[in-house]
Design a protein around this motif. Structure first.
Motif, short mmCIF file in Angstrom:
data_model
loop_
_atom_site.label_atom_id
_atom_site.label_comp_id
_atom_site.label_asym_id
_atom_site.label_seq_id
_atom_site.Cartn_x
_atom_site.Cartn_y
_atom_site.Cartn_z
N ALA A 116 1.54 -3.44 7.20
CA ALA A 116 0.17 -3.93 7.34
C ALA A 116 -0.83 -2.83 7.02
N ILE A 117 -0.56 -1.62 7.52
CA ILE A 117 -1.46 -0.50 7.22
C ILE A 117 -1.40 -0.16 5.74
N ARG A 118 -0.22 -0.19 5.18
CA ARG A 118 -0.07 0.12 3.76
C ARG A 118 -0.88 -0.86 2.90
N GLN A 119 -0.86 -2.13 3.27
CA GLN A 119 -1.62 -3.12 2.52
C GLN A 119 -3.12 -2.88 2.62
N SER A 174 -3.25 10.73 -3.34
CA SER A 174 -3.96 9.66 -2.65
C SER A 174 -3.33 9.44 -1.28
N LEU A 175 -4.05 8.72 -0.42
CA LEU A 175 -3.50 8.39 0.89
C LEU A 175 -2.26 7.52 0.76
N LEU A 176 -2.26 6.63 -0.21
CA LEU A 176 -1.10 5.76 -0.39
C LEU A 176 0.17 6.57 -0.66
N SER A 177 0.07 7.58 -1.52
CA SER A 177 1.23 8.42 -1.81
C SER A 177 1.70 9.15 -0.56
#
Length: 371
Positions: A112-115, A87-90
């Protein structure tokens, strides 16, 4: 106060141990980190420094939530290649971990981007979560830039096959014209604060007199003021804690990492001298809320700034306009561009010329006989 230093526990991981108001605290600031890993140790030291600064600023978070990092993502070794993120989060967490960023930096744009990524939960190659978001042009462009850099890092090490964000274009941003406060507006704004919010009048006067960033004024401590030499030293800020809320602030260096000495006018010296407590704690803040807490810029703007500008009949501009006001008045009074850059804390004159070029050596219209 004893300096907080990372220590090694029996398993070789990092531990921070310290006391605040006779209460003992201990935790691992870098989950999965090792004491013998230089990067992990530097991260832990940065967190220790943040804690120490918060204690001195009376802004310590006893829950420790502000100081905890997410478990550090571990990449496989080069021989077996990296485990492909699903995933993009990983992928984002892999990339941010590779940057070895200061904690305060991670808590700003990166978090902020991660959230936003967590909320959208996009697939690895999906970009619609960003393109269909309701972000302003400048914020969209900023986040797109971070994502492009993330994927440009990931492609060569084969975490992804291509960079889908390279195909996206920036949104057109329209810069609002800068409208500094005039001498008349400065006068009525100060009068308004003296009448309706006297406690904050010195804070507003200081912003107008110095042109410092709001976070720099909020973080100003008595140790930074030298009445004998007549200087105010600007070398750190108390910035918004993007991981927290309300009065939570993070003490860090100035935006450009530079330090500057501002020579006080007689009016400014008298103003600061009038605020000086009889028993000065050198680490205490010069400007606080009525209750002695660090000033929250958002709360100050909504509860005082907006209302007082309305009362005195001045068109609304955000508090940051005090900085533009100082710069524009300095230029109009003949201060060289290099001097203005120094006063504002810029490393060179580029930003000054980009922002205030229309004021520098502004020509007069030619004398044409039309009457």
């Amino acid at each position: 106060m004893r300096k907080i230093e990372p220590s090694r526990n029996n398993q070789g991981s990092i531990q921070l141990r310290f006391s605040v108001n006779s209460k003992r605290y201990g935790f691992n600031p870098v989950p999965g980190g090792r004491f013998d890993n230089k990067r992990d140790l530097n991260t832990a030291q940065a967190i220790a420094t943040t804690i120490q600064n918060d204690i001195l600023a009376k802004n310590f978070d006893p829950t420790l939530d502000r100081y905890r990092l997410a478990p550090k993502p571990r990449l496989a070794n080069a021989d077996t290649q990296h485990q492909s993120p699903k995933s993009l989060l990983s992928l984002w967490d892999y990339w941010v971990a590779s940057l070895d960023l200061p904690v305060a930096t991670q808590e700003h744009h990166y978090k902020a981007i991660r959230q936003q990524i967590i909320k959208a939960n996009p697939d690895l190659m999906d970009t619609t979560w960003l393109t269909q978001s309701n972000l302003g042009a400048s914020t969209f462009n900023q986040r797109l830039g971070y994502l492009k850099r993330c994927y440009r890092w990931a492609v060569p090490i084969k975490l992804v096959t291509s960079n889908p964000y390279d195909e996206l274009k920036n949104r057109k941003a329209y810069a609002s014209p800068i409208k500094p406060f005039t001498s008349r507006e400065i006068k009525v704004i100060i009068q308004g604060f003296e009448e309706f919010a006297m406690h904050y009048a010195p804070f507003v006067k200081f912003l107008l007199a110095t042109g410092v960033r709001t976070s720099e004024a909020i973080g100003l401590r008595w140790r930074h003021i030298d009445f004998d030499q007549g200087f105010v030293t600007i070398q750190e800020s108390l910035s918004r804690d993007w991981a927290g809320n309300g009065y939570q602030r993070v003490r860090k260096e100035t935006k450009t990492g530079s330090s500057r000495q501002l020579e006080m006018s007689e009016e400014l010296r008298l103003l600061l001298w009038s605020l000086r407590p009889s028993k000065t704690d050198q680490d205490s803040l010069v400007f606080t809320t009525v209750k002695g807490k660090p000033i929250d810029d958002g709360n100050f703007r909504e509860r005082y700034w907006v209302k007082i500008l309305t009362k005195v009949g001045v068109d609304y501009r955000r508090p940051y306009t005090t900085r533009h006001t100082t710069a524009s008045h300095a230029i109009n009074q003949g201060t060289p561009v290099t001097g203005v850059a120094y006063l504002l804390g810029h490393k060179d004159t580029r930003m000054v010329m980009q922002t205030y070029a229309h004021l520098v050596n502004r020509p007069k219209l030619p004398d044409i006989p039309i009457g």
